[in-house]
Design a protein around this motif. Sequence first.
Motif, PDB file in Angstrom:
ATOM      1  N   ASP A   1       0.830  -1.209   0.000  1.00  0.00           N
ATOM      2  CA  ASP A   1       0.000   0.000   0.000  1.00  0.00           C
ATOM      3  C   ASP A   1       0.863   1.256   0.000  1.00  0.00           C
ATOM      4  O   ASP A   1       0.559   2.235  -0.702  1.00  0.00           O
ATOM      5  CB  ASP A   1      -0.927   0.007   1.214  1.00  0.00           C
ATOM      6  CG  ASP A   1      -2.059  -1.008   1.084  1.00  0.00           C
ATOM      7  OD1 ASP A   1      -2.288  -1.493  -0.040  1.00  0.00           O
ATOM      8  OD2 ASP A   1      -2.703  -1.315   2.105  1.00  0.00           O
ATOM      9  N   ASP A   2       1.943   1.248   0.788  1.00  0.00           N
ATOM     10  CA  ASP A   2       2.856   2.390   0.800  1.00  0.00           C
ATOM     11  C   ASP A   2       3.524   2.557  -0.559  1.00  0.00           C
ATOM     12  O   ASP A   2       3.620   3.682  -1.080  1.00  0.00           O
ATOM     13  CB  ASP A   2       3.936   2.203   1.874  1.00  0.00           C
ATOM     14  CG  ASP A   2       3.391   2.355   3.278  1.00  0.00           C
ATOM     15  OD1 ASP A   2       2.428   3.125   3.470  1.00  0.00           O
ATOM     16  OD2 ASP A   2       3.926   1.706   4.196  1.00  0.00           O
ATOM     17  N   LEU A   3       3.994   1.447  -1.128  1.00  0.00           N
ATOM     18  CA  LEU A   3       4.670   1.509  -2.419  1.00  0.00           C
ATOM     19  C   LEU A   3       3.745   2.059  -3.502  1.00  0.00           C
ATOM     20  O   LEU A   3       4.157   2.874  -4.332  1.00  0.00           O
ATOM     21  CB  LEU A   3       5.165   0.118  -2.818  1.00  0.00           C
ATOM     22  CG  LEU A   3       6.192  -0.529  -1.876  1.00  0.00           C
ATOM     23  CD1 LEU A   3       6.504  -1.949  -2.335  1.00  0.00           C
ATOM     24  CD2 LEU A   3       7.459   0.292  -1.805  1.00  0.00           C
ATOM     25  N   LEU A   4       2.492   1.615  -3.487  1.00  0.00           N
ATOM     26  CA  LEU A   4       1.521   2.112  -4.462  1.00  0.00           C
ATOM     27  C   LEU A   4       1.283   3.606  -4.301  1.00  0.00           C
ATOM     28  O   LEU A   4       1.250   4.359  -5.279  1.00  0.00           O
ATOM     29  CB  LEU A   4       0.192   1.367  -4.307  1.00  0.00           C
ATOM     30  CG  LEU A   4       0.086  -0.018  -4.942  1.00  0.00           C
ATOM     31  CD1 LEU A   4      -1.234  -0.669  -4.555  1.00  0.00           C
ATOM     32  CD2 LEU A   4       0.213   0.065  -6.456  1.00  0.00           C
ATOM     33  N   GLY A   5       1.103   4.040  -3.062  1.00  0.00           N
ATOM     34  CA  GLY A   5       0.862   5.463  -2.811  1.00  0.00           C
ATOM     35  C   GLY A   5       2.015   6.324  -3.265  1.00  0.00           C
ATOM     36  O   GLY A   5       1.815   7.370  -3.916  1.00  0.00           O
ATOM     37  N   TRP A   6       3.230   5.912  -2.931  1.00  0.00           N
ATOM     38  CA  TRP A   6       4.406   6.691  -3.349  1.00  0.00           C
ATOM     39  C   TRP A   6       4.549   6.686  -4.866  1.00  0.00           C
ATOM     40  O   TRP A   6       4.848   7.725  -5.475  1.00  0.00           O
ATOM     41  CB  TRP A   6       5.669   6.098  -2.712  1.00  0.00           C
ATOM     42  CG  TRP A   6       5.694   6.191  -1.216  1.00  0.00           C
ATOM     43  CD1 TRP A   6       5.115   7.161  -0.436  1.00  0.00           C
ATOM     44  CD2 TRP A   6       6.321   5.270  -0.311  1.00  0.00           C
ATOM     45  NE1 TRP A   6       5.347   6.895   0.894  1.00  0.00           N
ATOM     46  CE2 TRP A   6       6.078   5.757   1.008  1.00  0.00           C
ATOM     47  CE3 TRP A   6       7.056   4.100  -0.462  1.00  0.00           C
ATOM     48  CZ2 TRP A   6       6.565   5.100   2.137  1.00  0.00           C
ATOM     49  CZ3 TRP A   6       7.538   3.444   0.655  1.00  0.00           C
ATOM     50  CH2 TRP A   6       7.291   3.940   1.946  1.00  0.00           C
ATOM     51  N   SER A   7       4.346   5.542  -5.469  1.00  0.00           N
ATOM     52  CA  SER A   7       4.482   5.431  -6.918  1.00  0.00           C
ATOM     53  C   SER A   7       3.470   6.324  -7.636  1.00  0.00           C
ATOM     54  O   SER A   7       3.823   7.072  -8.557  1.00  0.00           O
ATOM     55  CB  SER A   7       4.295   3.977  -7.350  1.00  0.00           C
ATOM     56  OG  SER A   7       4.369   3.852  -8.753  1.00  0.00           O
ATOM     57  N   HIS A   8       2.208   6.260  -7.222  1.00  0.00           N
ATOM     58  CA  HIS A   8       1.179   7.081  -7.859  1.00  0.00           C
ATOM     59  C   HIS A   8       1.497   8.568  -7.726  1.00  0.00           C
ATOM     60  O   HIS A   8       1.326   9.338  -8.677  1.00  0.00           O
ATOM     61  CB  HIS A   8      -0.188   6.789  -7.249  1.00  0.00           C
ATOM     62  CG  HIS A   8      -0.701   5.411  -7.540  1.00  0.00           C
ATOM     63  ND1 HIS A   8      -0.301   4.675  -8.634  1.00  0.00           N
ATOM     64  CD2 HIS A   8      -1.603   4.626  -6.879  1.00  0.00           C
ATOM     65  CE1 HIS A   8      -0.908   3.511  -8.645  1.00  0.00           C
ATOM     66  NE2 HIS A   8      -1.712   3.450  -7.587  1.00  0.00           N
ATOM     67  N   ALA A   9       1.938   8.976  -6.546  1.00  0.00           N
ATOM     68  CA  ALA A   9       2.242  10.394  -6.318  1.00  0.00           C
ATOM     69  C   ALA A   9       3.399  10.854  -7.198  1.00  0.00           C
ATOM     70  O   ALA A   9       3.367  11.967  -7.755  1.00  0.00           O
ATOM     71  CB  ALA A   9       2.564  10.630  -4.843  1.00  0.00           C
TER      72      ALA A   9
ATOM     73  N   ALA B   1       4.516  14.810  -4.708  1.00  0.00           N
ATOM     74  CA  ALA B   1       5.479  13.919  -5.351  1.00  0.00           C
ATOM     75  C   ALA B   1       6.825  13.961  -4.640  1.00  0.00           C
ATOM     76  O   ALA B   1       7.488  12.928  -4.467  1.00  0.00           O
ATOM     77  CB  ALA B   1       5.646  14.307  -6.817  1.00  0.00           C
ATOM     78  N   ASN B   2       7.235  15.145  -4.222  1.00  0.00           N
ATOM     79  CA  ASN B   2       8.508  15.261  -3.523  1.00  0.00           C
ATOM     80  C   ASN B   2       8.472  14.554  -2.171  1.00  0.00           C
ATOM     81  O   ASN B   2       9.423  13.882  -1.767  1.00  0.00           O
ATOM     82  CB  ASN B   2       8.867  16.734  -3.324  1.00  0.00           C
ATOM     83  CG  ASN B   2      10.300  16.918  -2.876  1.00  0.00           C
ATOM     84  OD1 ASN B   2      11.234  16.702  -3.629  1.00  0.00           O
ATOM     85  ND2 ASN B   2      10.483  17.314  -1.613  1.00  0.00           N
ATOM     86  N   ARG B   3       7.329  14.690  -1.475  1.00  0.00           N
ATOM     87  CA  ARG B   3       7.178  14.007  -0.189  1.00  0.00           C
ATOM     88  C   ARG B   3       7.214  12.497  -0.376  1.00  0.00           C
ATOM     89  O   ARG B   3       7.833  11.762   0.396  1.00  0.00           O
ATOM     90  CB  ARG B   3       5.867  14.421   0.476  1.00  0.00           C
ATOM     91  CG  ARG B   3       5.683  13.846   1.885  1.00  0.00           C
ATOM     92  CD  ARG B   3       4.316  14.193   2.464  1.00  0.00           C
ATOM     93  NE  ARG B   3       4.045  15.625   2.387  1.00  0.00           N
ATOM     94  CZ  ARG B   3       3.068  16.159   1.657  1.00  0.00           C
ATOM     95  NH1 ARG B   3       2.252  15.380   0.964  1.00  0.00           N
ATOM     96  NH2 ARG B   3       2.898  17.462   1.636  1.00  0.00           N
TER      97      ARG B   3
END
Length: 402
Positions: A165-173, A190-192
Amino acid sequence: MIRHSLSVSQDPRDPEFVQDPYGFYAERHRASPVFYWEEYGMWCVAGYDQVNSLLRDRRFGRENRWGAPLNPAEGREHLADFDRIESGSLLEREPPAHTRLRTLVNRAFVSRSVERLRPRIHALAHQLVDALPGDKAFDLLPSFATPIPLTVICELLGVPVDRADDLLGWSHAMCEMYVPQRSRETEVRANRAAANFGAFLTAHIEEHRHTHADDLLSALIAVRDTGEKLTDDELISTCVLLLNAGHEATVHQSGNAVKTILDQGGDPCRFFATPEATTATVEEALRFDAPLHMFNRYAYEDIDLGPVILKPGQQVALLLGAANRDPSAFEAPDKFRPGRADQKNVSFGAGLHFCIGAPLARLELQESLAVLFSRRPDLKLSQPARYRDSYHFHGLERLMVC
């Protein structure tokens, strides 16, 4: 803004265009396959032969030698973490850095290496189908299309799947940085995400280096620890790229392919009757409705595109989705015809930056689609599928089926 007889205005966020960019592409093929797209402020190429050629032309490159991420301009301080990861990415580099980085990961992604993953992908697809609802409509993207490539790339690389879930959120952003007309809020988000992704990987790499696991991350750590071929920043950037690219495009392509097959009507199993038919179906799905429609490159010298001479530092947009529907390269380009005699596509690019994960993506699509339709041949759309407002990525918001 350049005004030219070949200037074209088309808002990439126009709802009609988002749902069907192929009408726009068809008009460009009729009028001129090389044109100036006003909203992007750059020249674009839509013809198959020229796109295929320019992808291989070493007078162009991905590396922006005049700006970010290698030389960030003033006013990008809020993108420092994002630029740091981008600057170490093999996707954004040219030789010799690109050659060195790609060589380190290439062995894990060649066809003979990924083929050993076929049983795992096959079993995972069956496991996911087992869990699909049988008596109500559901969204196929999170329940089937997403878990397969995400699980496989995590396992291949050596990253815990329970952090999906974390990986997906970071990737999408981070991927939102490539959508047109992005806002300051999008950039900050995106930077965060890049900062959080980097922090997670830094901690995980330090822990993982002591496990001596048989995975790609352990191999990259071993190279990094020799101090010869891979810096800390490059190691992080490589992991981020592999995790992001290893699932984003395949999720979109899976959804697009299922929609396309269901749109054909009749028994979907006919497209997967044999391994050869399955391979042909996947190749046609890649051509017919690709997940990436634009790939930008920089000119490194004066280059004649026909109606214009690009100067060093100017970008050109290679329209992969348009090239795959070029009537001069394909008979009946808007028809879904697996096994067509003129089967080819540029969905994975070509040349130096040909997608390193193409063999894995093809394998995932072959196994997952064949299993899905063998187990659920009666699958149908429960509501019209709609594409996300995310050009030049081309994927569905949701795929409600029953």
